[in-house]
Motif scaffolding. Structure first.
Motif, mmCIF file in Angstrom:
data_model
loop_
_atom_site.group_PDB
_atom_site.id
_atom_site.type_symbol
_atom_site.label_atom_id
_atom_site.label_comp_id
_atom_site.label_asym_id
_atom_site.label_seq_id
_atom_site.Cartn_x
_atom_site.Cartn_y
_atom_site.Cartn_z
ATOM 1 N N PHE A 103 2.329 -21.941 -11.621
ATOM 2 C CA PHE A 103 1.348 -20.876 -11.823
ATOM 3 C C PHE A 103 1.179 -20.051 -10.554
ATOM 4 C CE2 PHE A 103 -3.087 -19.443 -11.429
ATOM 5 C CZ PHE A 103 -3.155 -18.600 -12.541
ATOM 6 N N GLN A 104 1.165 -20.694 -9.392
ATOM 7 C CA GLN A 104 1.018 -19.967 -8.135
ATOM 8 C C GLN A 104 2.220 -19.045 -7.895
ATOM 9 O OE1 GLN A 104 0.536 -23.183 -5.407
ATOM 10 N NE2 GLN A 104 -1.564 -23.634 -6.048
ATOM 11 N N VAL A 121 6.324 -19.674 -15.861
ATOM 12 C CA VAL A 121 5.304 -20.158 -16.807
ATOM 13 C C VAL A 121 5.914 -20.930 -17.960
ATOM 14 C CG1 VAL A 121 3.737 -18.282 -16.216
ATOM 15 C CG2 VAL A 121 5.341 -17.975 -18.102
#
Length: 880
Positions: free
Chosen positions: A499-500, A545
């Motif tokens: 996600f980062q 993702v």
């Protein structure tokens, strides 16, 4: 300073040799006198010092000294790293140390032997002795590894010879420098011998220094693989990584300096080979952590082979031998494509042996031709002559690096390498990483090194050349490849980290969207290039993702790779051929102030004599041109063309109280009217010029002799005229062709001085007829303006103190006035009476600054405050 740089190189070699001599003499002791870690660190520091000395001397094209310094630097860098690994227990046994050290020692032993051979042939005996002694030391060390009967004392003896010779030559160079080149020990006067062969860094002729050194580094990487195939070493392992990565780092530096030498194609090849060295080192490094055999991406190898084949064809135009040499690397890439385990299999290792032999022969040719008057032919111009006969291709005449961007550097264009890196990175990621062992897929070095490091290099070169948009794109794309490559193929993905990474990709997508908008004003190719990279970023985001669809990533990488390949081919063709060319397309959006507008004047490189001649013809026909000087850029017009002088005056909206000045190339142009000048003034002009000193002298009939006629009203004031001879060979040669010229600063009145031809082009490009381009001004300060209207009575004043300080002008005046003192053997006034001599003498001795000072000379006229510049701060009156 040149002698000092040589001294640094020789003394560094002597110091390192002393360390190694002590190390090998104490090898038989139970405890080493110098611990391996300490020895390695010291060698690494000395390697940096040697790299500095070699890089500095490369500006003078001292090919053998540069090759020696850089080769020994790379040797000690790799060897020092191996000693550090041994000291830290990574190489615990003698067999491990032998397998790690021998491949590099073999390559450098032969490379230094070639340098010594050429050194003896060209009578550079001290340098050749040092190279041969280090070569023998490496050979003895190899022999001692395999047979203890050879002993380590022979290695130490060779290094002692190097220490003694290097110390003697280094101290001789220091003495030569400290004595201001008056004292030279026997055998240490090499700078004098090379004075006639020196070339500046901007000669545009290329440099054999970096090419020969790059070939020796190719021998190094080939030796690592070849020794394994021939059974010299037991296998490939992490201990050999220092050689490969040191070679890759040094070759990357060689690529940068090759761009500095305007050798774009050799620099591109050096970038390619450095990439291979980083990949080879990575392949050996992961063997320490990855239990399974690594796999190699086939699409990457195929794309690399295609790029190298095309590059070989273009390099062969200049040198057939160099072009054929590149085909060995094409064979290596084909062998890699046929070998699932890449460098670990016999096919690539066999090609590496062939590369080693070819590199050794070509190194000898480059080293010898770098010094020889009669050169060994390498097929220069063979294909060039063939292409000229076909009458289809017209080659570029030279390295014209003066395209008007808002910036400048003396580097060749690196866009060819930048586009090629995009091709390699895009085809490398077509292979998916193994879920359980992502490091086993050899993709990380190609994404990080090719798409990242080399891309950053290309972006930096583009930025220094003023290509702000292109450099921004290359740098952003480089960071993106590094970040995503490490995250995706470095095993860092997790729920949170993915996600980062996705958040970071989104921010880069927004920035790239802005770049896409900007490329609308550049050209169609760059618009498609940046737009296709946006598709790559979308695939990175979907992959981060976990939502990427099957086949999408392959499709977008192929699209981006093909677009990058066209840009690579277009940049390569357009920098080589004047016609035909592959179009990059026009700007999609054209505005009057950006990407379009009226046609501007031609920009001509000052380094070409034909360009100076062309500008001279323009000025003879009444043109106004921007030209470089020894200070800042100026606008120039021929004196005998009143229309041109008036045009120059009106072009920059010249203020009425700031008239134009007059420039000549030598006092010979005023010889017919010498009798109209006072002897003191004539001698002062002769002593002060050529220099950035403008002299304001009384106006007289001599002005009419220059043929100014109606244009005289724009030059000087009714009482005086500012005149000088610039200390710039380009400018004086132009004046020789045109005749005396009138000049004014190349900027609208009230604005800052123009210190680059791009600034002239940007500010006045649509108002002048040509700009003679010479890059940044050597100085950013205008000339010193001296009032000489009363010099006959000993008075001088300063309208502006510029580049030349007041004290230096006064020293010149003092030397001139001494000729007129009583008793001087060459007194020009001896026949004019003693009374005037005594007046001049009293004027020169009346105070400690040698100018008469009954009352300070005060000026209210600002006419000569801005001969080349209009900075109000520089226009302040200086009183004497």
């Amino acid at each position: 300073m040149e002698s000092l740089h040589r001294a640094v190189g020789f003394l560094a070699i002597a110091a390192g040799s002393l360390l190694l001599a002590v190390h090998f003499y104490s090898s038989a002791r139970p405890t080493a006198l110098i611990p391996s870690t300490a020895l390695g660190v010291l060698l690494l520091l000395l390697s940096l010092l040697l790299a500095y000395a070699g890089a500095r001397k490369s500006h003078q094209n001292a090919s053998l000294f540069v090759s020696l310094c850089l080769t020994v630097s790379a040797l000690w860098c790799g060897y020092g790293a191996i000693q550090v690994l041994a000291g830290q227990g990574v190489l615990p046994g003698t067999a491990d140390l032998r397998n790690a050290a021998v491949p590099g020692l073999v390559a450098f032993s032969l490379g230094l032997l070639l340098i010594s051979l050429v050194g003896f042939l060209h009578k550079e005996v001290p340098l050749a002795m040092m190279a041969s002694a280090i070569s023998l030391a490496c050979a003895h060390e190899i022999a001692a590894f395999y047979n203890a009967a050879f002993g380590w004392s022979a290695v130490a003896c060779n290094y002692m010879v190097v220490c003694l010779v290097g110390g003697y030559v280094g101290l001789g160079k220091c003495l030569f420098f400290l004595s201001q080149e008056k004292i030279a020990l026997p055998g240490t006067d090499l700078p004098k011998k090379e004075a006639s062969n020196r070339q500046g860094p901007d000669s545009g002729t290329g440099s054999n220094d970096w090419t020969a050194f790059g070939l020796i580094l190719n021998m190094l990487s080939a030796s690592v693989l070849g020794c394994r195939l021939l059974g010299v070493t037991d296998g490939l392992f992490v201990g050999q990584v220092p050689w490969l990565w040191a070679g890759g780092a040094y070759q990357l530096g060689a690529a940068i300096f090759s761009y500095r030498s305007l050798d774009a194609l050799p620099a591109t090849f050096l970038g390619f080979t450095s990439l291979l060295k980083f990949g080879e080192g990575y392949s050996l490094l992961i063997l320490r952590w990855v239990p399974e055999e690594p796999s190699f991406p086939i699409p990457f190898s195929v794309a690399f082979a295609v790029l190298l084949t095309i590059l070989a064809l273009f390099i062969a135009i200049d040198s057939l031998a160099d072009g054929l040499y590149l085909l060995f690397y094409v064979a290596l890439c084909i062998a890699l494509a046929c070998s699932p385990q890449g460098f670990l299999e016999g096919g690539p290792q066999g090609v590496a042996v062939a590369i080693f032999m070819a590199s050794m022969l070509l190194t000898l040719l480059h080293l010898y031709n770098g010094k020889a008057g009669v050169k060994i032919p390498r097929g220069e111009g063979v294909l060039k002559a063939l292409l000229s006969r076909l009458q289809v291709f017209k080659l570029q005449e030279g390295n014209d690096l003066h395209i008007p961007y808002l910036g400048y550097s003396k580097y060749a264009d690196a866009e060819v390498l930048g586009y090629a890196c995009s091709v390699l990175a895009s085809f490398a990621i077509m292979v998916a990483a193994k879920p359980n062992s992502p490091l086993a897929t050899i993709v990380l070095p190609w994404v990080v090194a090719a798409g990242g490091l080399l891309k950053l290099l290309c972006g930096s070169v583009a930025f220094s050349r003023g290509k702000t948009l292109e450099s921004s794109a290359f740098i952003v794309y480089g960071f993106m490849w590094i970040i995503w490559g490490i995250a995706r193929y470095g095993g860092l993905y997790g729920a949170a980290r993915g996600f980062q990474v996705a958040v970071g990709i989104v921010s880069l997508m927004l920035f790239n969207a802005f770049l896409i908008l900007c490329t609308l004003f550049l050209n169609i190719s760059w618009f498609i290039y940046s737009l296709s990279f946006e598709l790559i970023l979308i695939s990175f985001l979907l992959d981060a993702v976990g939502a990427i669809s099957t086949g999408y990533d392959i499709a977008v990488t192929i699209i981006f790779g093909l677009v990058s390949f066209y840009c690579f081919l277009s940049a390569l063709v357009n920098c080589t051929f004047e016609s035909p060319q592959l179009p990059m397309g026009r700007p999609i959006v054209r505005l009057g102030a950006f990407g379009g507008g009226s046609t501007k004047c031609p920009h001509l490189p000052a380094r070409k004599a034909s360009s100076v001649k062309q500008v001279a013809e323009i000025m003879k026909k009444g043109g106004v041109c921007g030209i470089p000087t020894d200070t800042v850029y100026v606008l120039a017009a021929a004196c005998y063309r009143p229309d041109a002088v008036e045009k120059a005056y009106n072009t920059k909206h010249q203020a009425q109280d700031r008239p134009m000045s007059l420039w000549i190339s030598s006092l010979k142009q005023l010889e017919p009217v010498k009798h109209l000048f006072s002897p003191v003034l004539w001698d002062f002009m002769d002593a002060a010029w050529p220099s950035p000193i403008s002299l304001v002298i009384p106006r007289g009939e001599w002005v009419d002799y220059l043929g100014m006629k109606d244009s005289a009203k724009y030059v000087g004031t009714p009482q005086s005229v500012a005149i000088r001879i610039p200390d710039c060979s380009v400018t004086t040669h132009l004046i020789d062709l045109v005749g005396p010229i009138t000049v004014t600063s190349a900027n609208p009145t009230g604005e800052a001085d123009t210190t680059h031809h791009n600034q002239v082009y940007a500010k006045l490009g649509d108002k002048v007829d040509a700009v003679l381009c010479d890059g940044p001004s050597p100085e950013n300060i205008a000339s010193t303006v001296v009032d000489c209207t009363k010099i006959g009575s000993g008075h001088i004043g300063f309208f502006r103190v510029g580049l030349v300080p007041k004290s230096q002008v006064l020293q010149i005046l003092e030397r001139v006035q001494r000729r007129y003192q009583p008793g001087h053997t060459n007194n020009p006034l001896a026949m004019e009476g003693k009374e005037e001599q005594q007046t001049l003498c009293r004027a020169s001795l009346s105070n400690d600054v040698h100018v008469q000072g009954n009352s300070p000379t005060s000026y209210t006229n600002k006419a000569f405050c801005t001969e080349e510049g209009d900075d109000p701060q520089q226009a302040k009156l200086v009183q004497m």
